[in-house]
Design an enzyme around this catalytic site. Structure first.
Site, PDB file in Angstrom:
ATOM      1  N   HIS A  61      34.763  38.486  38.113  1.00 27.98           N
ATOM      2  CA  HIS A  61      35.149  39.831  37.694  1.00 27.98           C
ATOM      3  C   HIS A  61      36.465  40.222  38.360  1.00 27.98           C
ATOM      4  O   HIS A  61      36.983  39.501  39.208  1.00 27.98           O
ATOM      5  CB  HIS A  61      34.052  40.848  38.060  1.00 27.98           C
ATOM      6  CG  HIS A  61      33.809  40.979  39.523  1.00 27.98           C
ATOM      7  ND1 HIS A  61      32.853  40.244  40.171  1.00 27.98           N
ATOM      8  CD2 HIS A  61      34.408  41.745  40.463  1.00 27.98           C
ATOM      9  CE1 HIS A  61      32.867  40.554  41.455  1.00 27.98           C
ATOM     10  NE2 HIS A  61      33.804  41.462  41.659  1.00 27.98           N
ATOM     11  N   ALA A  62      36.975  41.372  37.955  1.00 25.92           N
ATOM     12  CA  ALA A  62      38.154  41.979  38.583  1.00 25.92           C
ATOM     13  C   ALA A  62      37.814  43.436  38.859  1.00 25.92           C
ATOM     14  O   ALA A  62      36.838  43.969  38.325  1.00 25.92           O
ATOM     15  CB  ALA A  62      39.368  41.893  37.661  1.00 25.92           C
TER      16      ALA A  62
END
Length: 144
Positions: A61-62
């Protein structure tokens, strides 16, 4: 440290850097200290990853605005980071050197050694709205 959405979109893998944690060396053992100016944000959340199987991956994820500082308290692991155009693989294996991850960077943590522990210091409490969990959505976010 200003944290605007535009800044986050333009973050690149070159904005990540290792930070050496100040330590006191003694014959009785080393002591590493994280205080006010060691990392460029106020710590709002602390968590750690452990007992991760060597073939498992974490992250994926970011974050839109969250800063994180990852420290290998024990063992080693790799962090694969992407900015939509470039990719880097960073190995962390010393408990006195951590990695600052700025907002807008995709990350995957992998290749955990046996007994490894990854400590994460974060600039904010958990907020699901700050996550980008799909890489295609992440590429759209970066193209804004």
């Amino acid at each position: 440290m200003e944290k605007t959405t535009r800044q986050n979109v333009t973050s690149t893998v070159n904005d990540l850097h290792r930070i050496e944690i100040p330590k006191i060396k003694e014959p009785r053992g080393n002591l590493a200290v994280i205080e006010k100016d060691c990392i460029p944000f106020e710590i709002k959340r602390v968590y750690y990853l452990y007992d991760v199987p060597s073939d498992a991956s974490r992250g994926g994820h970011a974050h839109k605005s969250l800063y994180q500082f990852l420290i290998p308290l024990s063992g080693s692991f790799d962090i694969r980071v992407k900015d939509g155009e470039n990719e880097r693989l960073i190995t962390l294996n010393k408990p006195d050197i951590g990695l600052l991850i700025v907002p807008g960077i995709w990350r995957e943590i992998e290749n955990f050694s046996s007994g490894s522990v990854c400590l994460v210091l974060a600039s904010a409490e958990f907020n699901e709205d700050d996550y980008i969990r799909n890489f295609e959505d992440y590429k759209l976010f970066k193209s804004c």
